[in-house]
Design an enzyme around this catalytic site. Structure first.
Site, PDB file in Angstrom:
ATOM      1  N   LYS A  13       0.822  -1.216   0.000  1.00  0.00           N
ATOM      2  CA  LYS A  13       0.000   0.000   0.000  1.00  0.00           C
ATOM      3  C   LYS A  13       0.854   1.263   0.000  1.00  0.00           C
ATOM      4  O   LYS A  13       0.580   2.212  -0.726  1.00  0.00           O
ATOM      5  CB  LYS A  13      -0.931   0.019   1.223  1.00  0.00           C
ATOM      6  CG  LYS A  13      -1.904  -1.127   1.295  1.00  0.00           C
ATOM      7  CD  LYS A  13      -2.888  -0.997   2.451  1.00  0.00           C
ATOM      8  CE  LYS A  13      -2.240  -1.029   3.812  1.00  0.00           C
ATOM      9  NZ  LYS A  13      -1.577  -2.307   4.137  1.00  0.00           N
ATOM     10  N   ARG A  88      -9.284   0.860   9.426  1.00  0.00           N
ATOM     11  CA  ARG A  88      -8.864  -0.531   9.586  1.00  0.00           C
ATOM     12  C   ARG A  88      -9.992  -1.418  10.087  1.00  0.00           C
ATOM     13  O   ARG A  88      -9.841  -2.628  10.144  1.00  0.00           O
ATOM     14  CB  ARG A  88      -7.698  -0.613  10.579  1.00  0.00           C
ATOM     15  CG  ARG A  88      -6.402  -0.146   9.972  1.00  0.00           C
ATOM     16  CD  ARG A  88      -5.229  -0.549  10.810  1.00  0.00           C
ATOM     17  NE  ARG A  88      -3.982  -0.136  10.197  1.00  0.00           N
ATOM     18  CZ  ARG A  88      -2.796  -0.375  10.713  1.00  0.00           C
ATOM     19  NH1 ARG A  88      -2.694  -1.015  11.849  1.00  0.00           N
ATOM     20  NH2 ARG A  88      -1.700   0.021  10.106  1.00  0.00           N
ATOM     21  N   ARG A 123      11.836  -6.334   5.214  1.00  0.00           N
ATOM     22  CA  ARG A 123      11.656  -4.877   5.131  1.00  0.00           C
ATOM     23  C   ARG A 123      12.568  -4.156   6.121  1.00  0.00           C
ATOM     24  O   ARG A 123      12.798  -4.621   7.228  1.00  0.00           O
ATOM     25  CB  ARG A 123      10.189  -4.543   5.426  1.00  0.00           C
ATOM     26  CG  ARG A 123       9.792  -3.147   5.018  1.00  0.00           C
ATOM     27  CD  ARG A 123       8.305  -3.040   4.819  1.00  0.00           C
ATOM     28  NE  ARG A 123       7.548  -3.154   6.057  1.00  0.00           N
ATOM     29  CZ  ARG A 123       6.247  -2.869   6.140  1.00  0.00           C
ATOM     30  NH1 ARG A 123       5.578  -2.481   5.070  1.00  0.00           N
ATOM     31  NH2 ARG A 123       5.608  -2.985   7.289  1.00  0.00           N
TER      32      ARG A 123
END
Length: 210
Positions: A13, A88, A123
């Site tokens: 995203k 969310r 990441r």
């Protein structure tokens, strides 16, 4: 254009938000970044959020909604914005509607859980400016050093394997129902996340025009 990006943690995203941001000239608003800023600065909000984030849990609605409301009131959001990481939950989506904010399009990026686990564990994030990298897909030029500001890149606690599993469980249980919520409004567009980021970007930009 007022947009929402949906998708599991690590679905890409943030990367697609940057592309849309450049394409449409509107700000990308990541609740994660706003909350991390509060953590770094040791604000009251940051302290509240920290205990939840450390366990891979969602920060309570009232805390997140207060931040978002404040952010959307700023001048740079008057021509539109991209929300990444909010809403969310269905109650958050209802709160957004109650604030009178009209959403034009909701793009859901779909990626399998196994692929997400591989992505997230690799990441790395810059401690200073928040720029994101990946050891396989988007490494910094010098390992451990941010290309943009020279800061140190680190693995966030919520990118550790055990926390990733908990985050995915929370996503499927609490966030995935948003797809149904926005599908009813006719605003939902689903993008199948591709192995190559450029291919996902092409599909995302197409979804904006549809």
């Amino acid at each position: 254009m007022n947009l929402i990006l949906l998708g599991a943690p690590g679905a890409g995203k943030g990367t697609q938000a940057e592309v849309i941001c450049d394409h449409l000239g509107i700000p990308a608003i990541s609740t994660g970044n706003i909350i991390r800023e509060a953590l770094k600065n040791g604000t009251e909000l940051g302290k509240q959020a920290k205990s939840y984030m450390d366990e891979g849990k969602l920060v309570p609605d009232e805390v997140v909604i207060a931040i978002i409301k404040e952010r959307l009131a700023k001048d740079d959001c008057q021509k539109g914005f991209i929300l990444d990481g909010f809403p969310r939950t269905v109650p958050q989506a209802e709160a957004l509607d109650a604030m009178g904010i009209v959403i034009d399009r909701v793009i859901d990026i779909e990626v399998a859980d196994e692929a997400i686990q591989k992505r997230l564990s690799g990441r790395r994030v810059c401690e200073s400016c928040g720029a994101s990298y990946h050891v396989d897909y988007k490494p910094s030029k010098v390992e451990g050093v941010c290309d943009k500001c020279g800061g140190k890149t680190v693995q966030r606690r919520d990118d550790h394997p055990d926390t990733i599993k908990e985050r995915l469980h929370v996503y499927h249980e609490q966030t995935e129902p948003l797809k149904g919520y926005y599908e009813k409004t006719g605003k939902l567009k689903i993008v199948e996340g591709q192995e190559d980021v450029k291919d996902t970007t092409a599909l995302t930009l197409k979804a904006l025009e549809a």
